[in-house]
Design a protein around this motif. Structure first.
Motif, PDB file in Angstrom:
ATOM      1  N   ILE A 260       0.831  -1.205   0.000  1.00  0.00           N
ATOM      2  CA  ILE A 260       0.000   0.000   0.000  1.00  0.00           C
ATOM      3  C   ILE A 260       0.865   1.254   0.000  1.00  0.00           C
ATOM      4  O   ILE A 260       0.610   2.206  -0.744  1.00  0.00           O
ATOM      5  CB  ILE A 260      -0.940  -0.007   1.218  1.00  0.00           C
ATOM      6  CG1 ILE A 260      -1.952  -1.155   1.108  1.00  0.00           C
ATOM      7  CG2 ILE A 260      -1.659   1.335   1.357  1.00  0.00           C
ATOM      8  CD1 ILE A 260      -2.788  -1.361   2.350  1.00  0.00           C
ATOM      9  N   ARG A 261       1.913   1.265   0.809  1.00  0.00           N
ATOM     10  CA  ARG A 261       2.733   2.462   1.001  1.00  0.00           C
ATOM     11  C   ARG A 261       3.728   2.669  -0.126  1.00  0.00           C
ATOM     12  O   ARG A 261       3.924   3.796  -0.606  1.00  0.00           O
ATOM     13  CB  ARG A 261       3.461   2.357   2.343  1.00  0.00           C
ATOM     14  CG  ARG A 261       4.326   3.567   2.705  1.00  0.00           C
ATOM     15  CD  ARG A 261       5.057   3.305   4.007  1.00  0.00           C
ATOM     16  NE  ARG A 261       5.921   2.126   3.905  1.00  0.00           N
ATOM     17  CZ  ARG A 261       6.427   1.492   4.971  1.00  0.00           C
ATOM     18  NH1 ARG A 261       6.146   1.900   6.195  1.00  0.00           N
ATOM     19  NH2 ARG A 261       7.194   0.431   4.791  1.00  0.00           N
ATOM     20  N   ASP A 262       4.386   1.587  -0.558  1.00  0.00           N
ATOM     21  CA  ASP A 262       5.498   1.709  -1.489  1.00  0.00           C
ATOM     22  C   ASP A 262       5.231   1.124  -2.867  1.00  0.00           C
ATOM     23  O   ASP A 262       6.010   1.332  -3.797  1.00  0.00           O
ATOM     24  CB  ASP A 262       6.742   1.028  -0.901  1.00  0.00           C
ATOM     25  CG  ASP A 262       7.061   1.511   0.500  1.00  0.00           C
ATOM     26  OD1 ASP A 262       6.918   2.724   0.747  1.00  0.00           O
ATOM     27  OD2 ASP A 262       7.443   0.681   1.348  1.00  0.00           O
ATOM     28  N   GLY A 263       4.184   0.331  -2.975  1.00  0.00           N
ATOM     29  CA  GLY A 263       3.868  -0.283  -4.259  1.00  0.00           C
ATOM     30  C   GLY A 263       4.577  -1.588  -4.517  1.00  0.00           C
ATOM     31  O   GLY A 263       4.384  -2.201  -5.573  1.00  0.00           O
ATOM     32  N   HIS A 264       5.404  -2.051  -3.564  1.00  0.00           N
ATOM     33  CA  HIS A 264       6.160  -3.299  -3.743  1.00  0.00           C
ATOM     34  C   HIS A 264       6.179  -4.089  -2.435  1.00  0.00           C
ATOM     35  O   HIS A 264       6.257  -3.510  -1.346  1.00  0.00           O
ATOM     36  CB  HIS A 264       7.598  -3.011  -4.159  1.00  0.00           C
ATOM     37  CG  HIS A 264       7.723  -2.206  -5.419  1.00  0.00           C
ATOM     38  ND1 HIS A 264       7.553  -2.735  -6.676  1.00  0.00           N
ATOM     39  CD2 HIS A 264       8.007  -0.889  -5.599  1.00  0.00           C
ATOM     40  CE1 HIS A 264       7.708  -1.795  -7.587  1.00  0.00           C
ATOM     41  NE2 HIS A 264       7.990  -0.655  -6.961  1.00  0.00           N
ATOM     42  N   ALA A 265       6.129  -5.393  -2.547  1.00  0.00           N
ATOM     43  CA  ALA A 265       6.351  -6.289  -1.408  1.00  0.00           C
ATOM     44  C   ALA A 265       7.775  -6.820  -1.525  1.00  0.00           C
ATOM     45  O   ALA A 265       8.123  -7.473  -2.500  1.00  0.00           O
ATOM     46  CB  ALA A 265       5.347  -7.437  -1.431  1.00  0.00           C
ATOM     47  N   THR A 266       8.622  -6.527  -0.544  1.00  0.00           N
ATOM     48  CA  THR A 266      10.050  -6.816  -0.652  1.00  0.00           C
ATOM     49  C   THR A 266      10.478  -8.011   0.189  1.00  0.00           C
ATOM     50  O   THR A 266       9.806  -8.383   1.155  1.00  0.00           O
ATOM     51  CB  THR A 266      10.870  -5.587  -0.209  1.00  0.00           C
ATOM     52  OG1 THR A 266      10.695  -5.390   1.200  1.00  0.00           O
ATOM     53  CG2 THR A 266      10.436  -4.335  -0.965  1.00  0.00           C
ATOM     54  N   SER A 267      11.618  -8.570  -0.177  1.00  0.00           N
ATOM     55  CA  SER A 267      12.176  -9.670   0.624  1.00  0.00           C
ATOM     56  C   SER A 267      12.595  -9.178   2.000  1.00  0.00           C
ATOM     57  O   SER A 267      12.427  -9.887   3.003  1.00  0.00           O
ATOM     58  CB  SER A 267      13.364 -10.297  -0.107  1.00  0.00           C
ATOM     59  OG  SER A 267      14.387  -9.338  -0.337  1.00  0.00           O
ATOM     60  N   LEU A 268      13.135  -7.962   2.090  1.00  0.00           N
ATOM     61  CA  LEU A 268      13.485  -7.394   3.390  1.00  0.00           C
ATOM     62  C   LEU A 268      12.241  -7.228   4.252  1.00  0.00           C
ATOM     63  O   LEU A 268      12.268  -7.506   5.458  1.00  0.00           O
ATOM     64  CB  LEU A 268      14.182  -6.048   3.205  1.00  0.00           C
ATOM     65  CG  LEU A 268      14.595  -5.317   4.487  1.00  0.00           C
ATOM     66  CD1 LEU A 268      15.568  -6.141   5.304  1.00  0.00           C
ATOM     67  CD2 LEU A 268      15.193  -3.957   4.160  1.00  0.00           C
ATOM     68  N   GLY A 269      11.143  -6.817   3.642  1.00  0.00           N
ATOM     69  CA  GLY A 269       9.893  -6.694   4.377  1.00  0.00           C
ATOM     70  C   GLY A 269       9.372  -8.036   4.862  1.00  0.00           C
ATOM     71  O   GLY A 269       8.879  -8.156   5.985  1.00  0.00           O
ATOM     72  N   ALA A 270       9.483  -9.054   4.030  1.00  0.00           N
ATOM     73  CA  ALA A 270       9.044 -10.391   4.434  1.00  0.00           C
ATOM     74  C   ALA A 270       9.843 -10.890   5.630  1.00  0.00           C
ATOM     75  O   ALA A 270       9.281 -11.401   6.612  1.00  0.00           O
ATOM     76  CB  ALA A 270       9.182 -11.359   3.265  1.00  0.00           C
ATOM     77  N   ALA A 271      11.176 -10.727   5.559  1.00  0.00           N
ATOM     78  CA  ALA A 271      12.026 -11.169   6.670  1.00  0.00           C
ATOM     79  C   ALA A 271      11.731 -10.375   7.935  1.00  0.00           C
ATOM     80  O   ALA A 271      11.672 -10.932   9.037  1.00  0.00           O
ATOM     81  CB  ALA A 271      13.495 -11.017   6.277  1.00  0.00           C
ATOM     82  N   SER A 272      11.537  -9.074   7.795  1.00  0.00           N
ATOM     83  CA  SER A 272      11.240  -8.236   8.946  1.00  0.00           C
ATOM     84  C   SER A 272       9.882  -8.573   9.539  1.00  0.00           C
ATOM     85  O   SER A 272       9.702  -8.573  10.769  1.00  0.00           O
ATOM     86  CB  SER A 272      11.286  -6.764   8.544  1.00  0.00           C
ATOM     87  OG  SER A 272      12.564  -6.404   8.048  1.00  0.00           O
TER      88      SER A 272
END
Length: 443
Positions: A260-272
């Motif tokens: 929603i915020r950035d337009g991308h789902a990241t691997s760093l976000g998944a790990a975090s």
């Protein structure tokens, strides 16, 4: 008894695995010139806290209380005396299991001060912090009164949060995560920002390391939470499945915020998101049902994803988001027990607001959480200031710019070009200029 001891020792080994897991999780998030130091800070915590724990830390945590529920007797089991006989194997197993908690808690703080802290003073801080902060707080939270089975009389007194206050913390939301997160906040305020932060990009140098570390943490965390049942029983099973449930929900919650915020789902976000969920469910894992675990995980994933940006708004350089994940996640999990706690899954639990228990449990949880937060923050700040103005905490600016790995450890994580084990590039019969420079830089 033997089966319970086997599960406890297995769980202790799983929690130990979390330390290199944390090292890789943190190591991948820093720049390439800092990865070895990040790994060393976790391994250094293993060395320092592991020794202190067996000498007096276990006794200070689980020894008979020496006053007002604040500290155990550090001399009662000095050097684990009295625990080493064959008939007390379960006691030595428990000491080993809790040693891993102490080590991991100290290592968690290191992520907040990445890139800029001298290794020797970090080891000193680790020892002082474990002694003055972790051992007392763990006594408050984990040391329960012991009673005689026949007379019911108290034979050993424990900590005030566990016994007098009665706050619920199954596996360390307060003693581990709020404690480490508050310490991280105090330490970054004392030490200051990295050179170039926040203007200079400081992106993770190895996202596969981050994902590997998160996976190892998740794997080991089953021992962290389910092992805290201290037996191979249904409570361990509840803690195990809730750890899976909440963490999965937190991963999705974090990725939703990113999308929603950035337009991308990241691997760093998944790990975090994984780590945020693990942190939040830790205090609650044996006290809530499936719906509570799902809610705690999802809320933690969302709130922690939002919280990590607070460092930019308030200007504190929490390098690897220890405050945003561990302090916020620990508070979320501890306080939400006041809403989702239920005796339906564990007679040792209490009913929270959504299960007919009113607001009493929430108030109890808040007192426990913010007491640990306040103590850890203030005492850590004092320790940090003492080191800062005596021995010095930070690297010189020029060494920080060059890289902490070379400055503190005389090593680099990666060798590019003509390494010692390979053949240097040549032109004709001579060594190329580039190869000469590489070789010269090693001298």
């Amino acid at each position: 008894m033997e089966g319970n001891t086997a599960w406890l020792l297995t769980s202790a080994a799983l929690v130990l695995l979390m330390v290199p897991g944390l090292a890789f999780f943190y190591g991948g998030m820093v720049r390439s010139k800092s990865v070895l130091n990040m790994l060393m800070m976790s391994f250094g915590s293993l060395g320092v806290v592991g020794v202190l724990w067996v000498v007096f830390g276990y006794s200070a945590t689980f020894g008979d209380d020496v006053g007002a529920g604040l500290l155990g007797d550090p001399f009662e089991a000095l050097g684990l005396s009295g625990l080493m006989g064959a008939e007390t194997l379960s006691n030595t197993g428990f000491a080993a299991f809790q040693a891993m908690f102490a080590i991991l808690t100290v290592a968690l703080i290191s992520g907040a001060v990445a890139d800029r802290v001298r290794f020797g003073t970090w080891l000193l801080f680790a020892g002082l912090w474990a002694t003055i902060v972790y051992f007392p707080v763990a006594h408050w939270v984990f040391a329960f009164d012991a009673t005689d089975d026949v007379t019911g009389e108290t034979t050993k007194s424990g900590g005030w949060i566990a016994n007098d206050l009665g706050a619920l913390d199954f596996a360390g939301g307060t003693a581990v995560h709020i404690n480490a997160g508050a310490a991280a906040l105090a330490l970054v305020l004392v030490i200051g920002k990295r050179v170039g932060w926040p203007k200079e990009p400081m992106k993770p140098h190895n996202l596969p390391f981050v994902m590997l570390g998160a996976g190892l943490l998740w794997f080991g965390w089953f021992g962290f939470n389910a092992g805290s049942a201290l037996a191979a029983n249904n409570i361990a099973g509840v803690a195990f499945i809730n750890t899976l449930t909440a963490t999965s929900a937190a991963l999705l919650g974090w990725l939703l915020i990113e999308r929603i915020r950035d337009g991308h789902a990241t691997s760093l976000g998944a790990a975090s998101g994984v780590v945020a969920g693990l942190v939040a469910i830790t205090p609650a894992c044996a006290f809530v049902d499936t719906w509570g675990a799902l809610a705690i995980g999802a809320i933690a994933g969302i709130l922690c994803a939002l919280a990590v940006s607070l460092k930019y708004r308030f200007g504190f350089d929490d390098s690897l988001d220890v405050v945003g994940v561990h302090l916020v996640g620990g508070l979320v999990g501890t306080l939400l027990i006041g809403f989702f706690g239920t005796v339906g899954v564990n007679e040792g639990s209490k009913d929270g607001l959504f299960y007919g228990g009113g607001l009493e449990l929430l108030g109890t949880q808040a007192i426990g959480a913010f007491s640990v937060l306040g103590y850890s923050f203030v005492v850590t700040a004092i320790i940090g200031l003492l080191i800062k103005f005596t021995l010095g905490f930070r690297l010189p600016k020029d060494e920080e710019v060059v890289g902490i790995d070379e400055a503190e450890h005389a090593e680099t994580a990666y060798e590019f070009g003509g390494g010692r084990g390979g053949r240097a590039a040549t032109t004709g019969s001579g060594v190329s200029g580039t190869a000469k420079k590489l070789e010269g830089s090693k001298a």
